[in-house]
Scaffold this motif. Structure first.
Motif, PDB file in Angstrom:
ATOM      1  N   MET A 100       0.805  -1.219   0.000  1.00 30.13           N
ATOM      2  CA  MET A 100       0.000   0.000   0.000  1.00 30.13           C
ATOM      3  C   MET A 100       0.844   1.278   0.000  1.00 30.13           C
ATOM      4  N   HIS A 101       2.074   1.203   0.475  1.00 32.37           N
ATOM      5  CA  HIS A 101       2.872   2.413   0.647  1.00 32.37           C
ATOM      6  C   HIS A 101       3.397   2.973  -0.671  1.00 32.37           C
ATOM      7  N   ASP A 102       3.375   2.175  -1.723  1.00 28.97           N
ATOM      8  CA  ASP A 102       3.825   2.667  -3.027  1.00 28.97           C
ATOM      9  C   ASP A 102       2.677   2.854  -4.010  1.00 28.97           C
ATOM     10  N   PHE A 103       1.443   2.663  -3.540  1.00 33.13           N
ATOM     11  CA  PHE A 103       0.279   2.744  -4.422  1.00 33.13           C
ATOM     12  C   PHE A 103       0.166   4.121  -5.079  1.00 33.13           C
ATOM     13  N   HIS A 104       0.382   5.194  -4.285  1.00 36.36           N
ATOM     14  CA  HIS A 104       0.227   6.546  -4.825  1.00 36.36           C
ATOM     15  C   HIS A 104       1.371   6.943  -5.743  1.00 36.36           C
ATOM     16  N   ARG A 105       2.407   6.112  -5.801  1.00 31.87           N
ATOM     17  CA  ARG A 105       3.515   6.364  -6.730  1.00 31.87           C
ATOM     18  C   ARG A 105       3.421   5.483  -7.974  1.00 31.87           C
ATOM     19  N   GLY A 106       2.255   4.844  -8.168  1.00 31.70           N
ATOM     20  CA  GLY A 106       2.041   4.017  -9.348  1.00 31.70           C
ATOM     21  C   GLY A 106       2.280   2.549  -9.126  1.00 31.70           C
ATOM     22  N   GLY A 107       2.456   2.132  -7.871  1.00 34.29           N
ATOM     23  CA  GLY A 107       2.701   0.725  -7.578  1.00 34.29           C
ATOM     24  C   GLY A 107       1.482  -0.136  -7.841  1.00 34.29           C
ATOM     25  N   SER A 108       1.710  -1.370  -8.231  1.00 33.20           N
ATOM     26  CA  SER A 108       0.637  -2.323  -8.516  1.00 33.20           C
ATOM     27  C   SER A 108       0.143  -2.951  -7.217  1.00 33.20           C
ATOM     28  N   VAL A 109      -1.179  -3.101  -7.097  1.00 37.01           N
ATOM     29  CA  VAL A 109      -1.774  -3.720  -5.912  1.00 37.01           C
ATOM     30  C   VAL A 109      -2.892  -4.668  -6.340  1.00 37.01           C
ATOM     31  N   PRO A 110      -3.191  -5.701  -5.525  1.00 31.88           N
ATOM     32  CA  PRO A 110      -4.301  -6.609  -5.833  1.00 31.88           C
ATOM     33  C   PRO A 110      -5.637  -5.870  -5.816  1.00 31.88           C
ATOM     34  N   ALA A 111      -6.657  -6.476  -6.440  1.00 32.47           N
ATOM     35  CA  ALA A 111      -7.961  -5.822  -6.576  1.00 32.47           C
ATOM     36  C   ALA A 111      -8.584  -5.492  -5.226  1.00 32.47           C
ATOM     37  N   GLY A 112      -8.491  -6.408  -4.253  1.00 35.20           N
ATOM     38  CA  GLY A 112      -9.079  -6.159  -2.940  1.00 35.20           C
ATOM     39  C   GLY A 112      -8.441  -4.985  -2.227  1.00 35.20           C
ATOM     40  N   LEU A 113      -7.118  -4.912  -2.294  1.00 37.90           N
ATOM     41  CA  LEU A 113      -6.421  -3.799  -1.663  1.00 37.90           C
ATOM     42  C   LEU A 113      -6.726  -2.498  -2.396  1.00 37.90           C
ATOM     43  N   ARG A 114      -6.850  -2.566  -3.713  1.00 40.42           N
ATOM     44  CA  ARG A 114      -7.195  -1.365  -4.472  1.00 40.42           C
ATOM     45  C   ARG A 114      -8.550  -0.813  -4.017  1.00 40.42           C
ATOM     46  N   SER A 115      -9.534  -1.691  -3.830  1.00 37.89           N
ATOM     47  CA  SER A 115     -10.856  -1.219  -3.398  1.00 37.89           C
ATOM     48  C   SER A 115     -10.792  -0.627  -1.997  1.00 37.89           C
ATOM     49  N   TYR A 116      -9.917  -1.168  -1.151  1.00 34.65           N
ATOM     50  CA  TYR A 116      -9.720  -0.600   0.188  1.00 34.65           C
ATOM     51  C   TYR A 116      -9.100   0.789   0.086  1.00 34.65           C
ATOM     52  N   LEU A 117      -8.088   0.919  -0.760  1.00 36.96           N
ATOM     53  CA  LEU A 117      -7.378   2.188  -0.879  1.00 36.96           C
ATOM     54  C   LEU A 117      -8.195   3.252  -1.602  1.00 36.96           C
ATOM     55  N   MET A 118      -9.145   2.840  -2.417  1.00 36.09           N
ATOM     56  CA  MET A 118      -9.918   3.817  -3.177  1.00 36.09           C
ATOM     57  C   MET A 118     -11.130   4.352  -2.420  1.00 36.09           C
ATOM     58  N   GLN A 119     -11.308   3.945  -1.176  1.00 36.41           N
ATOM     59  CA  GLN A 119     -12.371   4.522  -0.359  1.00 36.41           C
ATOM     60  C   GLN A 119     -11.893   5.850   0.220  1.00 36.41           C
ATOM     61  N   PRO A 120     -12.793   6.692   0.727  1.00 35.44           N
ATOM     62  CA  PRO A 120     -12.376   7.971   1.324  1.00 35.44           C
ATOM     63  C   PRO A 120     -11.410   7.769   2.491  1.00 35.44           C
ATOM     64  N   HIS A 121     -10.483   8.699   2.619  1.00 32.39           N
ATOM     65  CA  HIS A 121      -9.479   8.673   3.682  1.00 32.39           C
ATOM     66  C   HIS A 121      -9.373  10.049   4.337  1.00 32.39           C
ATOM     67  N   TRP A 122      -8.784  10.057   5.531  1.00 33.56           N
ATOM     68  CA  TRP A 122      -8.591  11.277   6.309  1.00 33.56           C
ATOM     69  C   TRP A 122      -7.101  11.513   6.535  1.00 33.56           C
ATOM     70  N   LEU A 123      -6.718  12.770   6.513  1.00 35.58           N
ATOM     71  CA  LEU A 123      -5.360  13.172   6.877  1.00 35.58           C
ATOM     72  C   LEU A 123      -5.427  13.794   8.267  1.00 35.58           C
ATOM     73  N   TYR A 124      -4.527  13.373   9.154  1.00 38.30           N
ATOM     74  CA  TYR A 124      -4.567  13.871  10.527  1.00 38.30           C
ATOM     75  C   TYR A 124      -3.189  14.310  11.000  1.00 38.30           C
ATOM     76  N   LEU A 125      -3.191  15.135  12.052  1.00 36.19           N
ATOM     77  CA  LEU A 125      -1.994  15.509  12.801  1.00 36.19           C
ATOM     78  C   LEU A 125      -2.168  14.978  14.214  1.00 36.19           C
ATOM     79  N   ALA A 126      -1.257  14.109  14.654  1.00 36.83           N
ATOM     80  CA  ALA A 126      -1.326  13.513  15.986  1.00 36.83           C
ATOM     81  C   ALA A 126      -0.173  14.009  16.836  1.00 36.83           C
ATOM     82  N   THR A 127      -0.472  14.416  18.058  1.00 33.18           N
ATOM     83  CA  THR A 127       0.542  14.903  18.997  1.00 33.18           C
ATOM     84  C   THR A 127       0.602  13.958  20.189  1.00 33.18           C
TER      85      THR A 127
END
Length: 314
Positions: A100-127
């Motif tokens: 998953m860590h190279d997906f946004h750089r064009g890395g190939s992923v299985p169909a199930g992981l792709r569907s997981y990664l293509m759902q909405p995500h949140w960006l956060y700052l944790a302290t």
């Protein structure tokens, strides 16, 4: 029993405050029996935990992702020793999440992981308790748990992205432009809980970092996301560990979790780090339970050997 770590379950809807964000949560020590059967042992406030740690560090198996909310855990078929992190070589190679860590750089992923990664995500700052702040991402289905498992003291959601590709591009940009790290090590999190900064100070640190991040994101010529202003709600069971209402002196837990007998009472839990009590001692002890991950344990009436302590009188 093989320890898979500390997990946090999202509170039931009726246990959440009216604003819709959880303030509870149910932490548990996640285990698997030799037969492969999963088992969770609750880490409730006031609960006692006694166990013996057996020799070795063992593979935790691998994961196959079937969809946005469906994943299959496969125990190590060889019950092999761990070689890479908490996995043997073959299980590491079979694990979907390593891709998953190279997906946004064009890395190939299985169909199930792709569907997981293509759902909405949140960006956060944790302290964290010492003031260290990191940027991270969470899928919509794990929006709250992700930060609970991280052991954040204060956190803010700063962007909502249409998918996991966009959110990881944003994460990398925040690191590149603002220098915000993407990793705070577990040992550093645990150590910071020995002398946590005041909650109001940590809140201010997090709000400043979140404001700088939103300012950066608002200036990007990139679609697929929107900036947001939303605070994460820390679970109530973490308050004492985070120093919110406990000013008594703390000590590091006196033994490593790579062997030996252990027994203590859980007072509070932040992520995978527990504030525990030992018999006959008023002081609290900070125990990094994440170190049990990949260890085999057996439960029983075991006790931690209490060291000789001399708290400062001043």
């Amino acid at each position: 029993m093989l320890v898979h770590g500390v997990a946090w379950d999202r509170p039931a809807a009726e246990d959440r405050p009216s604003a819709g964000m959880p303030d509870g949560g149910s932490p548990a020590l996640r285990l698997r029996a030799p037969s492969g059967e999963p088992r969770d042992v609750p880490l409730a406030v006031g609960g006692r935990l006694g166990f013996r740690v057996l020799d070795g560090l063992w593979c935790l198996g691998h994961s196959k992702v079937r969809g946005p909310q469906e994943r299959l855990h496969v125990p190590c078929p060889d019950a092999a020793p761990a070689e890479r992190g908490r996995q043997c070589g073959p299980c590491f190679a079979r694990d979907d999440f390593r891709l998953m860590h190279d997906f946004h750089r064009g890395g190939s992923v299985p169909a199930g992981l792709r569907s997981y990664l293509m759902q909405p995500h949140w960006l956060y700052l944790a302290t964290f308790a010492g003031g260290a702040t990191k940027v991270g991402t969470a899928s919509s289905v794990r929006k709250w748990q992700r930060l609970a498992e991280q052991g954040a003291v204060r956190a803010s959601y700063v962007a909502h992205a249409e998918d996991g590709r966009v959110v990881r591009i944003l994460e990398d940009l925040v690191t590149q432009e603002l220098g915000t790290v993407q990793l705070v090590r577990s040992a550093a999190k645990a150590a910071s809980l020995l002398e946590p900064l005041a909650d109001v100070e940590l809140s201010a640190i997090n709000k400043r970092a979140a404001a700088r991040t939103r300012e950066l994101l608002d200036g990007l010529a990139l679609g697929g996301f929107s900036t947001v202003e939303e605070d994460w709600q820390r679970p109530a069971v973490a308050d004492e560990a985070c120093g919110v209402f406990d000013s008594r002196r703390r000590h590091p837990y006196p033994q490593a979790f790579d062997g030996g007998d252990h027994g203590f009472t859980v007072r509070s839990l932040s992520g995978a780090t527990a504030l525990v009590s030992l018999p006959g001692e008023e002081s609290g002890f900070i125990a990094g339970l994440g170190a049990l991950k990949g260890r085999r344990i057996e439960f029983g009436h075991y006790c931690t050997e209490v060291p000789a302590l001399q708290d400062s009188l001043f």
